[in-house]
Each structure stands twice: as C-alpha cells, then as structure tokens.
Design a protein around this motif. Structure first.
Motif, PDB file in Angstrom:
ATOM      1  N   ASP A  74      37.322  32.114  40.517  1.00  0.00           N
ATOM      2  CA  ASP A  74      38.080  32.802  40.107  1.00  0.00           C
ATOM      3  C   ASP A  74      37.883  33.807  39.232  1.00  0.00           C
ATOM      4  O   ASP A  74      38.561  34.545  39.036  1.00  0.00           O
ATOM      5  N   GLU A  75      36.606  33.480  38.862  1.00  0.00           N
ATOM      6  CA  GLU A  75      36.084  34.733  37.491  1.00  0.00           C
ATOM      7  C   GLU A  75      35.601  35.758  38.095  1.00  0.00           C
ATOM      8  O   GLU A  75      35.612  36.587  37.623  1.00  0.00           O
TER       9      GLU A  75
ATOM     10  N   ASN B  73      55.067  48.166  37.774  1.00  0.00           N
ATOM     11  CA  ASN B  73      53.890  46.901  36.891  1.00  0.00           C
ATOM     12  C   ASN B  73      53.501  47.165  35.390  1.00  0.00           C
ATOM     13  O   ASN B  73      52.605  46.497  35.307  1.00  0.00           O
ATOM     14  N   LEU B  74      54.388  48.036  34.418  1.00  0.00           N
ATOM     15  CA  LEU B  74      54.049  47.979  33.344  1.00  0.00           C
ATOM     16  C   LEU B  74      54.179  47.143  32.440  1.00  0.00           C
ATOM     17  O   LEU B  74      55.767  46.688  32.309  1.00  0.00           O
TER      18      LEU B  74
ATOM     19  N   ARG C 118      38.234  42.639  40.266  1.00  0.00           N
ATOM     20  CA  ARG C 118      39.493  43.302  40.180  1.00  0.00           C
ATOM     21  C   ARG C 118      39.850  44.209  39.096  1.00  0.00           C
ATOM     22  O   ARG C 118      40.285  45.609  38.725  1.00  0.00           O
ATOM     23  N   ASN C 119      38.563  43.809  37.503  1.00  0.00           N
ATOM     24  CA  ASN C 119      39.234  44.320  36.261  1.00  0.00           C
ATOM     25  C   ASN C 119      38.366  45.252  36.738  1.00  0.00           C
ATOM     26  O   ASN C 119      38.522  46.660  36.017  1.00  0.00           O
TER      27      ASN C 119
ATOM     28  N   ASN D  36      49.468  32.567  42.188  1.00  0.00           N
ATOM     29  CA  ASN D  36      48.479  33.857  42.240  1.00  0.00           C
ATOM     30  C   ASN D  36      49.125  34.947  42.058  1.00  0.00           C
ATOM     31  O   ASN D  36      50.478  35.171  41.807  1.00  0.00           O
ATOM     32  N   PRO D  37      48.398  36.521  41.666  1.00  0.00           N
ATOM     33  CA  PRO D  37      48.629  37.638  41.016  1.00  0.00           C
ATOM     34  C   PRO D  37      50.292  37.984  41.977  1.00  0.00           C
ATOM     35  O   PRO D  37      50.726  38.172  41.280  1.00  0.00           O
ATOM     36  N   ILE D  38      50.343  38.331  42.975  1.00  0.00           N
ATOM     37  CA  ILE D  38      51.082  38.726  43.994  1.00  0.00           C
ATOM     38  C   ILE D  38      52.261  38.133  43.562  1.00  0.00           C
ATOM     39  O   ILE D  38      53.290  38.705  43.361  1.00  0.00           O
TER      40      ILE D  38
ATOM     41  N   LEU E 290      50.346  40.706  36.049  1.00  0.00           N
ATOM     42  CA  LEU E 290      49.774  41.868  35.808  1.00  0.00           C
ATOM     43  C   LEU E 290      48.933  41.201  35.343  1.00  0.00           C
ATOM     44  O   LEU E 290      47.449  42.423  35.868  1.00  0.00           O
TER      45      LEU E 290
ATOM     46  N   LEU F 102      44.219  40.221  45.308  1.00  0.00           N
ATOM     47  CA  LEU F 102      45.850  40.066  44.396  1.00  0.00           C
ATOM     48  C   LEU F 102      46.606  38.699  45.630  1.00  0.00           C
ATOM     49  O   LEU F 102      47.242  37.726  44.721  1.00  0.00           O
ATOM     50  N   ASP F 103      46.088  38.367  46.805  1.00  0.00           N
ATOM     51  CA  ASP F 103      46.646  37.704  47.955  1.00  0.00           C
ATOM     52  C   ASP F 103      45.702  36.776  48.515  1.00  0.00           C
ATOM     53  O   ASP F 103      44.390  37.494  48.817  1.00  0.00           O
ATOM     54  N   LYS F 104      45.989  35.527  49.148  1.00  0.00           N
ATOM     55  CA  LYS F 104      44.749  35.452  50.368  1.00  0.00           C
ATOM     56  C   LYS F 104      45.407  35.593  51.556  1.00  0.00           C
ATOM     57  O   LYS F 104      46.425  35.473  51.897  1.00  0.00           O
TER      58      LYS F 104
ATOM     59  N   TYR G  49      53.891  34.379  56.425  1.00  0.00           N
ATOM     60  CA  TYR G  49      54.853  33.655  54.988  1.00  0.00           C
ATOM     61  C   TYR G  49      55.752  32.874  55.563  1.00  0.00           C
ATOM     62  O   TYR G  49      55.886  33.159  56.286  1.00  0.00           O
TER      63      TYR G  49
ATOM     64  N   HIS H 210      47.315  44.465  49.018  1.00  0.00           N
ATOM     65  CA  HIS H 210      47.362  43.115  48.512  1.00  0.00           C
ATOM     66  C   HIS H 210      46.269  42.107  48.743  1.00  0.00           C
ATOM     67  O   HIS H 210      45.563  41.555  47.342  1.00  0.00           O
TER      68      HIS H 210
ATOM     69  N   ALA I 133      45.860  40.642  38.129  1.00  0.00           N
ATOM     70  CA  ALA I 133      46.218  42.089  39.050  1.00  0.00           C
ATOM     71  C   ALA I 133      45.028  43.300  38.030  1.00  0.00           C
ATOM     72  O   ALA I 133      44.246  43.552  38.410  1.00  0.00           O
ATOM     73  N   VAL I 134      44.669  43.295  37.219  1.00  0.00           N
ATOM     74  CA  VAL I 134      44.186  44.717  36.378  1.00  0.00           C
ATOM     75  C   VAL I 134      42.911  42.752  35.110  1.00  0.00           C
ATOM     76  O   VAL I 134      41.792  44.087  34.790  1.00  0.00           O
ATOM     77  N   GLY I 135      42.366  42.360  35.785  1.00  0.00           N
ATOM     78  CA  GLY I 135      41.262  41.319  35.607  1.00  0.00           C
ATOM     79  C   GLY I 135      41.338  40.540  34.373  1.00  0.00           C
ATOM     80  O   GLY I 135      40.263  39.420  34.024  1.00  0.00           O
ATOM     81  N   ALA I 136      42.737  39.497  34.075  1.00  0.00           N
ATOM     82  CA  ALA I 136      42.644  38.607  33.620  1.00  0.00           C
ATOM     83  C   ALA I 136      42.569  37.418  34.184  1.00  0.00           C
ATOM     84  O   ALA I 136      42.821  36.866  35.748  1.00  0.00           O
ATOM     85  N   THR I 137      40.837  35.961  34.193  1.00  0.00           N
ATOM     86  CA  THR I 137      41.100  35.417  34.757  1.00  0.00           C
ATOM     87  C   THR I 137      42.558  33.898  34.371  1.00  0.00           C
ATOM     88  O   THR I 137      43.155  33.802  33.947  1.00  0.00           O
TER      89      THR I 137
ATOM     90  N   ALA J 206      38.392  37.882  39.472  1.00  0.00           N
ATOM     91  CA  ALA J 206      39.430  38.460  38.222  1.00  0.00           C
ATOM     92  C   ALA J 206      37.516  39.534  37.402  1.00  0.00           C
ATOM     93  O   ALA J 206      38.742  40.615  37.758  1.00  0.00           O
TER      94      ALA J 206
ATOM     95  N   SER K  14      55.677  49.949  42.284  1.00  0.00           N
ATOM     96  CA  SER K  14      56.883  49.425  41.207  1.00  0.00           C
ATOM     97  C   SER K  14      56.241  49.660  39.862  1.00  0.00           C
ATOM     98  O   SER K  14      56.195  49.045  38.897  1.00  0.00           O
TER      99      SER K  14
ATOM    100  N   PHE L 207      50.912  50.143  41.616  1.00  0.00           N
ATOM    101  CA  PHE L 207      51.683  49.276  42.138  1.00  0.00           C
ATOM    102  C   PHE L 207      52.695  50.398  42.823  1.00  0.00           C
ATOM    103  O   PHE L 207      53.312  50.881  42.208  1.00  0.00           O
TER     104      PHE L 207
END
Ligand SMILES: Nc1ncnc2c1ncn2[C@@H]1O[C@H](COP(=O)(O)OP(=O)(O)OP(=O)(O)O)[C@@H](O)[C@H]1O
Ligand SMILES: [Mg+2]
Lengths: 242, 412
Positions: free
Chosen positions: A81-82, A100-101, A88-89, B404-406, B316, A61-63, A18, A56, B319-323, A85, A98, A96
C-alpha cells in the motif's frame, strides 16, 4: 537493469469485471499492450468501452480482476500500500474527468495536496504550487479562490496543475478538455505537449480527434477490447517529431 | 505525511464543520465536567474532615470502654463501665506503657447549669489539667484547675465561650458561682471561641476536675474515655499495643474477642475517612463516566457521518499519494482532537463550578472548606477524553482508510 528489459508499462491480458447486485459487467476483457517511457498515447473509443476503467488501473487507483500489470518491470501485486501510494504521489499525476478538487479549499491548497504527502518543506510547497498554477495559465488572483467560485475550465486547469505539481514522470488525463472551450482546451493540450517534450509520458483519454492529434499513438477500445493500436504521423505540430 | 501535517489537516477538517464539532463534544464536556466536580468536591470534603481529625494531634490515642460500636443502635457497647481508676493507675506505670507521655481520664454528660435565674445545658466534661494541652484550648481569662484541686474534689469549673455569653451576657463570669445539680461551682476560667471539633463543640462545654464530676455530678466510679498522648508519632502503634496488653492483664482477659475496651488512633480514623470518601468519589465519578460512554458513541456516530460525507475527499487524498495509514491517522487525530477539546472545556467548567460551590459552602455554611483543583483527575480526564476519541474514532477511521481510491471517488 529492469528498465532496459521492461517497458515503463506492460499490460498483459487485463480484465475488469464489476460485480453488480444481479449482473456482472465486463468493462475490460483482456487488454494487452506496452507503453515506453516518453510516449504520448491517446486512448479513444465510444462511451462505456472501458477507457476510464483501464486508465484507473494504469494509475494504481483500481485493481484488475485478472491479468497482470507491470509498472517499471514490477507486478502491481508486488507493491504494498505504501509503495503504491508513493508511486501515485511522486511518479504519477492523474487528471480526472470530473476535476475532484476539494471543496471549500483554496486552489493553492488543492494544488499543494500531493506535496504534503510527499513530505516537501512548506515554503517550497507554496512556490511549487504557484509555479504549477502559472504553468496552466491561471491568474494569480484565482489562487485563493475556492473551486465553487471558478468556471469549469479554471477548475479543470487547477486539476491539471495539481497533477503536474510533483513533477511526475507519467501524466494520466481522463478527458482533460471535455469541459473546456477550444481555446482553453488548446492551452491544456499545449501544457501536456510541453511536459511530453520534457521527456514525460502522457496517457490521455479523449473523444475529440483534434485532441488526439497531439498523440504519437492512438489505442482504440471497443467493448473492453483493443480494436486498433496505431502510431500516428499526421501530428498537428510536425515540428515536435524527433 | 508526518504527524505535524496530519495534525494541521485534522484541524482544518474540524474547522470546516465547526458547529457540528462543538455539538458533538457536548457529551464529553458534560462527562468530564461531572468527573472534575465530583472529585474536586470529594477531595474538599475529605480535606475538611481530615483537617478536623488532624487538629487533635496525631499522637493522641483514645481508649473507650465496651466494644467498638457495631451500629447506631448498639447501645450496650456505649454504656459500659469497664474503665476504672485502677486501669488509670496501671497505664500510668512506666514499665507497662513506656512511651505514654500523658494520660487524661474523661467523663462526660449533659447537665443543667444555673446562674441566678438563667439556666443553660452545657456538655459537662470531667478531665484533668491536661485538658488544655491535649485539645489545644487555653482559658483566655482565668486559669486551669490544679492537681491539688483534682485530688481534693474541688468545686471549680472552666466554661466555654457560649456558656459564658448565655449565663453572663454583660458581666464578668470569673469567680462567680454557678449551680450544677444543686452544688455551687466557682468559675475559674473562660475558654476562647473555638467552635465545633470532631468530638464536641468547645463553645458549649463546662470542664470540671474528673474527680468532682464523677462523685457529685454523674455519681459513677468509671470513666467514659482515656485520652492518651504518646511521646512521639513513631511510638503511637507501640503504645496502642502496650495499652491493649496492660488493660487485658488488668481485666483478666485472655480471649481478644472478649475485649471490654477499644482503642482508636488518629491514623485509624484518617484511614477510615480516606477510604469512605475515596469509595464515594469513585462511585460518583464512575456514574459520571457513563456520560463519557454516551459522548463517545456520539463521537463515533458523527465521525461515521463525516467519513461517509467525505468519501470523495478520502479517495482524492489517496489518489494523490495518501497511504491508508495517513487517512487512518487523519481521522483518528480529528476524533482525538475533538474529544480532547471537549475534555479541556470540561476540566475548565468543572473547576469553575466546583470553585463556585466551594465558595458557597465556605461562605454560607462557614465551613473551613477549601477549593482543591484535582490535578490527577484533570490529567486523567484529558487522557480519558483523548482515549474516547481514539477508541470511538477507530472504527470510522478504519472504514475511511480501507477504501479503494476509485471506489471512494465515485461515491455520490
Ligand atoms: N463501478 C462500476 N460498477 C459497475 N459497472 C461499472 C462501474 N464503472 C464502470 N462500469 C461499467 O463498465 C463499463 C466501462 O466503463 P468506463 O467508465 O470504463 O467507460 P468509458 O469508456 O470511460 O466511458 P465514457 O467515455 O462514457 O467515460 C461501462 O459499461 C460501465 O457501465
Ligand atoms: Mg470515462
């Protein structure tokens, strides 16, 4: 077939640095391991050892700063990217630490969120979201509540419902029982256990040994390095061992 | 995510911050309202003026002496004696101007008219029997003078509605004698109420045979104007050319720059009015458009705040799949929806206000002013407002989608 040669997950020398304003923090310093499909893996280690950072990266979610991450035999950089996504989907569920709702949004709508991006018909979305919420033992009357009207444990379970609603094959959970009493914690762990029994991969971060007892394998991190990587046999529910 | 779902998500997002959304679009509302009002009123004014011009008939051509006036102080061009009786004769010849159907010479000026002790100062017009046909106003009492009366310098007069009321408030004017410049004229016709036209107020005129007016009233041998009617609208241009050539020959002019007459048609007047009002409307509308720019910057500002505030939501969703594209579209939709809503409110308010103003203008000023809903401007307003949203929403939406999502999820 790549699945035959490659494991589900292959981490090769993953590191994460970081960039701060004045200092650089090395959160991961070259981590390598494989995870086979269907494993129940617990990641443990002291605070700041890099557990969340690793999860992550595994969850797209991270690289990583350097090193290679292969998912189903393909390098992370080779996905656009697609595709990331989409994975992930549909293939990954992330719980998470925390919750994250989405605030001011009913639980049911929160759980539906991944389904919306999956292009699932609206009618079906509703049924699937209800099923997922029922699976984590949330009572029907909470479905229309907003997160702020619920206890921490209820929110945590809703977050798990959201992670599993799309029937992912891997569930990443970052201390899913951290905010729960032992009884609720047990319900959550049993849910994950059930998903694992159905053939899904579970990767879990935890501090608590009783939670780790559900796992077949424990990786311990220390200062961004793997300290130990053990198969465990003293399962809490011996009956589940194949 | 498909467009329908993105739209729903965008609407939900806007509803969550309803009052702020409404405040944000105020700039757009004001801008579009102003544009709709300016164009609606501009179009109303244009229609009013064009209606006046059209009421004279599109086959009518006016020939005036002198040059086209170059300004309000260009007196020389207005007082010219270049149109004479011999011009009337050559223009009447079929071989010179074949498509000429009617021609009426006119002289005009202002003189005092008296009946017993009462006096009034009407506009005196010397014309022919064609007067009624060309201006479409026939005496409702009495008659028009005859060709014989024109030839014989007869002392007859047709008076306008107001002239009659002023000099003969209670009695019948027909066949009474009125005095102009010490000469007695017999009233042979009374015109009905017609009001102001583009040239003069028909209610305040007194029409004489042009011969009489030239000799006894104005003491001149030239004309102030020829009013020509072509045999059809299609031959107007040809007739204008024929008149020009005939008059140049008659006046011995070889250099067009030295023309001592000029010709006006309804088409040229309509063109000019159209150009003037369009330029004016465009000018005012572009001033109004500045408020759209201000409104757009307001939208961008609020979208940036919204993006920052909702960083975690964006993380979020990813993270759940949005491009990145899904997020970009969501925020662009939000911005465009917001501004389009502003546009619609603006169009409604603009229409309402200009309708109100039209009512006031037509009632209070007795103008034949009609409310025109500017369909084109409304459509354009809708497109512009959507475009403002898209353009000014693009930067915040890009910012939202590129994270970036995170990183977004960690945002406090
Ligand atoms: N965004 C960041 N910027 C800078 N440093 C960070 C960032 N995120 C994490 N770190 C640092 O990286 C290291 C590893 O953090 P990480 O969150 O992975 O630890 P962890 O093992 O999950 O700890 P915990 O059990 O407390 O959650 C820590 O030293 C932390 O301070
Ligand atoms: Mg952590």
């Amino acid at each position: 077939m790549s699945e035959n040669i490659f494991p589900l997950i292959r981490a090769k020398n993953l590191s994460k640095i970081y960039d701060g304003n004045f200092t650089e923090t090395s959160a991961l310093g070259g981590v390598s391991f494989d995870v086979e499909a269907g494993e129940f893996l617990a990641i443990m280690g002291p605070s700041g050892s890099g557990k969340s950072t690793l999860l992550h990266i595994l969850g797209f979610l991270d690289k990583p700063t350097s090193g290679d991450y292969y998912f189903e035999g393909k390098k992370m950089e080779e996905f656009n990217d697609e595709e990331l996504a989409g994975i992930r989907n549909k293939k990954m569920g992330f719980v998470f630490q925390s919750f994250n709702l989405l605030r001011r949004t009913a639980l049911l709508e929160n759980v539906k969120l991944p389904l919306k991006y999956a292009g699932i018909a609206e009618k079906e979305q509703d049924a699937m979201a209800r099923r997922a919420l029922a699976a984590v033992n949330l009572p029907e009357e909470t479905f229309s509540h907003e997160p702020s009207q619920l206890s921490g444990g209820e929110q945590q379970r809703a977050a798990i419902a959201r992670a599993i609603v799309n029937n992912p094959s891997i569930i990443f959970a970052d201390e899913p029982t951290g905010n729960l009493d032992s009884k609720s914690g047990e319900i959550v762990m049993q849910t994950l256990q059930k998903l694992n029994n159905e053939g899904n991969t579970v990767i879990l971060i935890t501090h608590e040994t009783f939670t780790a007892e559900y796992a077949q394998r424990i990786i311990r991190l220390l200062d961004g390095q793997i300290e130990s990587d053990n198969r465990v046999s003293n399962r809490r529910f011996n009956g589940f061992i194949k | 995510m498909n467009a329908k779902n993105t739209l729903k998500t965008a609407i939900t997002g806007l509803k969550m911050q309803r009052s702020r959304s409404l405040l944000t679009i105020l700039g757009i509302v004001i801008g579009i309202t102003a544009i709709i009002m300016v164009t609606a009123l501009g179009q109303g004014a244009q229609n009013l003026i064009l209606g006046e011009i059209r009421s004279i008939g599109s086959k009518v051509i006016a020939v005036a002496p002198g040059r086209q006036p170059e300004g309000p102080t260009d007196f020389i061009s207005m007082f010219s004696d270049s149109l004479k009786e011999k011009d009337l004769a050559v223009l009447r010849k079929k071989e010179n101007v074949p498509h000429l159907a009617k021609i009426m010479p006119i002289v005009f000026g202002s003189e005092v008219m008296a009946y017993q002790a009462d006096t009034y100062r009407p506009t005196i017009i010397g014309g022919t029997d064609l007067f009624a046909e060309i201006y479409d106003t026939y005496p409702d009492k009495g008659r028009i003078f005859t060709e014989e009366e024109i030839k014989s310098y007869a002392d007859v007069v047709i008076i306008g509605f107001k002239v009659k009321n002023e000099l003969f408030p209670d009695s019948d004017a027909l066949n009474q004698k009125v005095r102009i410049k010490g000469r007695n004229f017999r009233v042979i016709g009374i015109l009905p109420h017609k009001g102001q036209s583009s040239f003069f107020n028909f209610d305040e005129i007194a029409v004489l045979p042009y011969t009489t007016a030239q000799r006894y009233i104005f003491g001149i041998k030239y004309f102030n104007r020829f009013t020509v009617e072509a045999d059809s609208e299609d031959s107007v241009l040809q007739t204008v050319e024929d008149i020009r050539i005939t008059l140049r020959n008659s006046h011995g002019i070889t250099d067009p720059a030295k023309d001592d007459f000029f010709i006006e048609t309804q088409a040229s007047a309509i063109d000019m009015v159209g150009t003037i009002t369009s330029v004016l409307t465009l000018f005012l509308a572009s001033i109004a458009a500045i408020s759209l720019l201000v409104g757009g910057i307001g939208i961008m500002n609020i979208m940036l705040v919204s993006v920052t505030e909702r960083t975690r939501e964006i993380g979020l969703r990813k993270a759940v799949g949005a491009t990145a594209k899904d997020i970009l579209r969501q925020f662009l939709f939000e911005a465009a929806l917001l501004t389009m809503l502003g546009g619609i409110i603006g169009i409604l308010l603009g229409a309402l206000f200009s309708f109100g103003i039209s009512l006031i203008l037509s009632k209070a000023l007795a103008l034949s002013w009609a409310f025109v809903f500017p369909v084109k401007a409304a459509l354009l307003g809708l497109i512009i407002s959507a475009a403002v949203g898209l353009i000014f929403g693009l930067y915040p939406a890009r910012k939202a989608s590129s994270k970036n999502p995170i990183e977004s999820l960690r945002y406090e």
